[in-house]
Write a protein that holds these residues in place. Sequence first.
Motif, PDB file in Angstrom:
ATOM      1  N   GLY A 161      78.321   3.740 129.741  1.00  0.00           N
ATOM      2  CA  GLY A 161      77.343   3.112 130.687  1.00  0.00           C
ATOM      3  C   GLY A 161      77.108   3.882 132.030  1.00  0.00           C
ATOM      4  O   GLY A 161      76.102   3.785 132.477  1.00  0.00           O
ATOM      5  N   ALA A 162      78.233   4.385 132.430  1.00  0.00           N
ATOM      6  CA  ALA A 162      78.380   4.913 133.757  1.00  0.00           C
ATOM      7  C   ALA A 162      77.566   6.316 133.606  1.00  0.00           C
ATOM      8  O   ALA A 162      76.736   6.783 134.466  1.00  0.00           O
ATOM      9  N   LEU A 163      77.548   6.950 132.450  1.00  0.00           N
ATOM     10  CA  LEU A 163      76.959   8.301 132.415  1.00  0.00           C
ATOM     11  C   LEU A 163      75.489   8.021 132.148  1.00  0.00           C
ATOM     12  O   LEU A 163      74.730   8.704 132.761  1.00  0.00           O
ATOM     13  N   VAL A 164      75.142   7.078 131.309  1.00  0.00           N
ATOM     14  CA  VAL A 164      73.781   6.675 131.308  1.00  0.00           C
ATOM     15  C   VAL A 164      73.112   6.258 132.558  1.00  0.00           C
ATOM     16  O   VAL A 164      71.936   6.671 132.847  1.00  0.00           O
ATOM     17  N   GLY A 165      73.768   5.584 133.320  1.00  0.00           N
ATOM     18  CA  GLY A 165      73.236   5.082 134.485  1.00  0.00           C
ATOM     19  C   GLY A 165      73.055   6.216 135.680  1.00  0.00           C
ATOM     20  O   GLY A 165      72.059   6.443 136.138  1.00  0.00           O
ATOM     21  N   ALA A 166      74.041   7.185 135.330  1.00  0.00           N
ATOM     22  CA  ALA A 166      73.822   8.198 136.408  1.00  0.00           C
ATOM     23  C   ALA A 166      72.475   9.016 135.843  1.00  0.00           C
ATOM     24  O   ALA A 166      71.749   9.841 136.639  1.00  0.00           O
ATOM     25  N   ALA A 167      72.485   9.106 134.493  1.00  0.00           N
ATOM     26  CA  ALA A 167      71.223   9.985 133.987  1.00  0.00           C
ATOM     27  C   ALA A 167      70.003   9.506 134.506  1.00  0.00           C
ATOM     28  O   ALA A 167      68.872  10.047 134.887  1.00  0.00           O
ATOM     29  N   VAL A 168      69.801   7.885 134.433  1.00  0.00           N
ATOM     30  CA  VAL A 168      68.773   7.342 134.721  1.00  0.00           C
ATOM     31  C   VAL A 168      68.370   7.473 136.182  1.00  0.00           C
ATOM     32  O   VAL A 168      67.240   7.439 136.670  1.00  0.00           O
ATOM     33  N   ILE A 169      69.417   7.271 137.206  1.00  0.00           N
ATOM     34  CA  ILE A 169      69.212   7.424 138.430  1.00  0.00           C
ATOM     35  C   ILE A 169      68.768   8.706 139.048  1.00  0.00           C
ATOM     36  O   ILE A 169      67.812   8.964 139.794  1.00  0.00           O
ATOM     37  N   SER A 170      69.252   9.906 138.176  1.00  0.00           N
ATOM     38  CA  SER A 170      69.020  11.356 138.868  1.00  0.00           C
ATOM     39  C   SER A 170      67.821  11.963 138.110  1.00  0.00           C
ATOM     40  O   SER A 170      67.512  13.049 138.530  1.00  0.00           O
TER      41      SER A 170
END
Length: 177
Positions: A161-170
Amino acid sequence: MFINTMFLISAAATIIGAFLVAVSKNLMHACIFLLLSLFGVAGLYATLGADFLAATQLVVYAGGVVILMLFAIMLTGGIEQAFNKFGLKKVAAMGTTKTYATAGFMMIVMSFVLMKILAPVLKVQKHVELEGIKPTVNEIGTKLITDHVLAFEISSILLLGALVGAAVISRPRRIRK
């Protein structure tokens, strides 16, 4: 004797690296000093017989976090951003006389507390032969896959979830016309 020497070297590397991070004015140098401090902590873990923690310290923190910080500094410009739009150097507010006095007082109090805690430890005691250091990686791996499999899977879902969130934010924003 070797373990004691390695422990002292690792402790010195940890303390010196942390001090140099705090006083360094260059962000790149501070990251390298942080790497020294993290290697020292890994050495402390290794000398205390926690080989799994030492390896995790090297892979996760020294390998991942420091490299991520170096990339962030290089991508954001680091030192070039230290000047404002008028060409004047930005200076961070480091504290006032009141904050320095409070920090000095707290340092003295903490020194006395540490001396009180460490006094019984530093007394001369009988020499006791300790058991040999046993590897812990197999035992931790077995426990993670058998007894604590639910916690292991939940942590992997959180990391995903943290990896997907970082991809969405960036990701770059689309401009609507």
